[in-house]
Each structure stands twice: as C-alpha cells, then as structure tokens.
Write an enzyme that holds these catalytic residues in place. Sequence first.
Site, mmCIF file in Angstrom:
data_model
loop_
_atom_site.group_PDB
_atom_site.id
_atom_site.type_symbol
_atom_site.label_atom_id
_atom_site.label_comp_id
_atom_site.label_asym_id
_atom_site.label_seq_id
_atom_site.Cartn_x
_atom_site.Cartn_y
_atom_site.Cartn_z
ATOM 1 N N ILE A 1 21.611 41.390 19.467
ATOM 2 C CA ILE A 1 22.710 40.914 20.296
ATOM 3 C C ILE A 1 22.407 39.448 20.474
ATOM 4 O O ILE A 1 21.305 39.078 20.895
ATOM 5 C CB ILE A 1 22.793 41.670 21.625
ATOM 6 C CG1 ILE A 1 23.195 43.109 21.341
ATOM 7 C CG2 ILE A 1 23.787 40.998 22.565
ATOM 8 C CD1 ILE A 1 23.287 43.984 22.544
ATOM 9 N N ASN B 1 22.893 36.991 22.399
ATOM 10 C CA ASN B 1 22.429 36.320 23.613
ATOM 11 C C ASN B 1 21.140 36.933 24.169
ATOM 12 O O ASN B 1 20.721 36.588 25.263
ATOM 13 C CB ASN B 1 23.522 36.294 24.684
ATOM 14 C CG ASN B 1 23.925 37.673 25.138
ATOM 15 O OD1 ASN B 1 23.605 38.666 24.506
ATOM 16 N ND2 ASN B 1 24.650 37.749 26.236
ATOM 17 N N CYS B 2 20.489 37.773 23.409
ATOM 18 C CA CYS B 2 19.243 38.422 23.817
ATOM 19 C C CYS B 2 18.058 37.508 23.486
ATOM 20 O O CYS B 2 17.885 37.099 22.340
ATOM 21 C CB CYS B 2 19.115 39.758 23.086
ATOM 22 S SG CYS B 2 17.507 40.550 23.244
ATOM 23 N N ASP B 3 17.255 37.180 24.499
ATOM 24 C CA ASP B 3 16.106 36.290 24.295
ATOM 25 C C ASP B 3 15.084 36.865 23.322
ATOM 26 O O ASP B 3 14.529 36.148 22.496
ATOM 27 C CB ASP B 3 15.416 35.985 25.629
ATOM 28 C CG ASP B 3 16.254 35.097 26.534
ATOM 29 O OD1 ASP B 3 17.115 34.356 26.005
ATOM 30 O OD2 ASP B 3 16.056 35.146 27.761
ATOM 31 N N ARG C 1 16.235 36.403 19.833
ATOM 32 C CA ARG C 1 16.040 35.010 19.401
ATOM 33 C C ARG C 1 14.600 34.778 18.974
ATOM 34 O O ARG C 1 14.341 34.093 17.978
ATOM 35 C CB ARG C 1 16.414 34.044 20.524
ATOM 36 C CG ARG C 1 17.892 33.898 20.725
ATOM 37 C CD ARG C 1 18.182 32.761 21.711
ATOM 38 N NE ARG C 1 19.487 32.943 22.274
ATOM 39 C CZ ARG C 1 19.761 33.163 23.545
ATOM 40 N NH1 ARG C 1 18.806 33.194 24.441
ATOM 41 N NH2 ARG C 1 20.990 33.328 23.955
#
Length: 115
Positions: A7, A9-11, A14
């Site tokens: 996803i 926007n998941c840290d 990233r």
Amino acid sequence: MLTLYVIKNCDTCRKARKALDGKGIPYQVHDLRDDGLSAALLEHLLHKVPVMELLNRRSTTWRNLDDADKADIDANKARKLMMAHPTLLKRPLLDTGDEILVGYRDGDYDNLSPI
C-alpha cells in the site's frame, strides 16, 4: 521477476522498496488499494502463506471492522474479509516465485541477489 505487494502510503512498504532498490533487485509493484485484490491473487498468496498469517489484526482496517466481523474469526471468514478489504493483508508481501515473504524488517532481503 519479483512482485512486491504494498500500500503506497505504508512506511514499512517504503522501507522494503528502498531495500530492494539499494540491492539493485528488479521487482514490480502491486498496490493492493489501487490495483486491487482478485480472488485468484488471494488464492495464489494463500497457496504459500496460511490465511491467519496474512490477516493483519493490527491494521486500522481491522480496528474499524464491526465486532461481529472480528468475532469467531476462522480461515473462511478471514478470506472473505480480505476480499472485501484488501488492506487487511499484512504487508509488504514479496513474492519471489518460490516463497512469499510477509512483512519487512531491516535485513529481511539480505539473502536476495540481483538477477
């Protein structure tokens, strides 16, 4: 080629992408929110990972479910919930072809090598 299910926007997702990029490992990205989760894809994942291991009970999506949905959770109910809410899958998921690595912690991809 490896596939990384994320996803965007998941840290943690990233961090996983940064680790793969840093090792020069080619991969394709499948965003579970944008690209969706088909029944065939879920079955592919479940062929290699037990359903309860894929279910993310710490996610915001899980916390926002009705108590009735969370009660008496079993494999069939978890499968149906994941189809309805793809963000219930733990992530990132790295499909190497041979196995699916669930989650990411520093060093998890150290044994992978560029193709």
